[in-house]
Every structure is written in structure tokens, then in C-alpha cells.
Design an enzyme around this catalytic site. Sequence first.
Site, mmCIF file in Angstrom:
data_model
loop_
_atom_site.group_PDB
_atom_site.id
_atom_site.type_symbol
_atom_site.label_atom_id
_atom_site.label_comp_id
_atom_site.label_asym_id
_atom_site.label_seq_id
_atom_site.Cartn_x
_atom_site.Cartn_y
_atom_site.Cartn_z
ATOM 1 N N ASP A 1 -5.948 16.230 -11.022
ATOM 2 C CA ASP A 1 -4.840 15.292 -10.886
ATOM 3 C C ASP A 1 -5.231 13.948 -11.493
ATOM 4 O O ASP A 1 -6.342 13.775 -12.018
ATOM 5 C CB ASP A 1 -4.382 15.152 -9.429
ATOM 6 N N ASP B 1 -2.714 14.840 -0.431
ATOM 7 C CA ASP B 1 -3.725 14.050 -1.131
ATOM 8 C C ASP B 1 -3.310 12.586 -1.175
ATOM 9 O O ASP B 1 -2.116 12.267 -1.119
ATOM 10 C CB ASP B 1 -3.904 14.564 -2.557
ATOM 11 N N ARG C 1 -1.869 21.256 -7.720
ATOM 12 C CA ARG C 1 -2.860 20.854 -8.728
ATOM 13 C C ARG C 1 -3.410 22.075 -9.459
ATOM 14 O O ARG C 1 -3.671 22.035 -10.665
ATOM 15 C CB ARG C 1 -4.015 20.102 -8.068
ATOM 16 N N TYR D 1 7.863 21.076 -3.330
ATOM 17 C CA TYR D 1 7.250 19.914 -3.985
ATOM 18 C C TYR D 1 7.999 19.587 -5.269
ATOM 19 O O TYR D 1 8.496 20.484 -5.959
ATOM 20 C CB TYR D 1 5.794 20.207 -4.354
#
Length: 297
Positions: free
Chosen positions: A82, A40, A181, A68
Site C-alpha cells: 500500500d 490499517d 492490499r 470496500y
Amino acid sequence: MVSPGILLVDKPGGLTSHDVVARTRRAVGTRKVGHAGTLDPMATGLLVIGVEGATRLLTYIVGADKTYRATIRLGQTTTTDDADGDIVETADAARVVAIADEQLVSGIAALTGDISQVPSAVSAIKVDGRRAYDLVREGQEVELKARAVTVSRFDIVAQRRQDDVIDLDVVVDCSSGTYIRALARDLGDSLGVGGHLTALRRTRIGPFEVADAVGIDDLADAAALSAAAAASLILPPLAMTADEARDLRHGKRLSGQAERLEASFGAAIDPAGALIGIVEKRGRDLKSAMNMPEESR
């Protein structure tokens, strides 16, 4: 100019993955550039970029497990799950303050392992041929189906409590297709206060680490990992004789050679150290699943 191969890029925030591909095309002087796994715009971190013939390897990289580092804010819900979205709901501060550490641990445990996850509506998943995020931006309601994913690690590494929100720094190891997310959203929902991501950084894709990546401004001088080296990291390498290399390049099977390969696929390497392609088992034989173009040898 970057030679054909695999390039590891550390994407900065504010750029799309397509932006990075476009910058790479200009830097290396070719349009034949692709990436393995979208990030993203808000996210930073590792993009695996294929250049020229090495784009054929991306199919075998995109499905690799990923790591992550993220920050989850509990107490606020946004339109995109987010920080790029608008805040649509803020939990009562007393409810947020009342969340005990044991509840955080329990909530995260429920989202670890083999789970069923509904991706964020603002995602790159295609619905009737169109990206879900495009449909959402047009005001359409998007309902995505749950999918099976695996979260092998979901650890809190730091916690910061404020008057009305809790920020959790977490590290997540997960299968391809997992939405961090959605983990933030689902953790907040399970605790009854809502949640979203305020930061996301991808640090690993399979064997590739962001520590080995180049910055967006250093693309022109970056050294690409050769197709053979990259393929040998993601699949078992198999050394081929000159005759075997010729047969594979001509589409012939290697009869009775399947026992040489323990996995389903392998990286076939010729005597000069170049990648012939990817081979797979077919009964007792080995057969090419993908051959590299001649000019990339």
C-alpha cells in the site's frame, strides 16, 4: 456518555484501530471497549465498536462479509502493498501503457470468486504469537500461508491512465479475512507490472453501513445501537417468554425448541425487548452459546 451497545465509527486515515478504541474508551468512560475487524492506519471507514457487555457480540460480527472501495495503482510495487510503504520497483512505462482494458478485466476475473490468497506480510496475522507486521519491522522474513477467501464482487468503477501508472477505483465485496492490499499486489503481478493500494475505505460490515457511523470527534454524543437491536440484525431474532428467558439465563436448555431456529445461531430476546444472549441448536434443543451480563439487560 454512550450507553452499552454497538457503536458504528467512521475511522479517519492516520489512526490505528487501537487508537479509535482508546478514543472511545475515553469518550464513554469505560475500558470495556473492543472492535470487530482491524483497519490499517491508511484506511478509512467503518469500525464496529462494542461497549461494555455488547463486546460479547463482536465474535458474531467479525466474520461477516465486508465491502470496500479502493484505489489500485498498477505499475509500482511497495514494501507494504500500500501507499504507506516504500516503492521498491517501478515497471517500464511502455509495459504499463500496453495493458489493454481486456487484460484488466481478465486479471480481475481471476481474482473473483473462491480464491486462495497469501496475505500481505505487513498484516496483523500472528506468527508464533507475534504480529507479522512487528516481525517485518524488525527486519525478519515473514512467509504467510495461503488462505481460502471469497471475493463475490470486484468491479472497476473508474480508471485513470498516466504515463507510467494506471489507477483503478474499485469496489470489492468479500469474505472476512480477505486482504484488499493482496488483491492489488496480485493483480499487478498477474499483469507483470506490480501494484499496490493508494486508498482504502470500508463501507460495510455485514448489515452495518458506514453511512450510519459517527465521526471520531462525535463519540461522546453518539447513540449506541442496543445489544438486542444489533444482535437482531446479524442473527435471526427469537422472542422468548419470561420463563424461557429465565431458563436460558440460568444455563438451562429449551427442550424440543430447535425447530424454532432455521439458522445455527439466533438472538434470544426477552419480553422486555432486551437481549438474553445468543442461542444455538443442540440436537432438538436450544442452548445458550453466549449470555449477556445481568447489568446489560
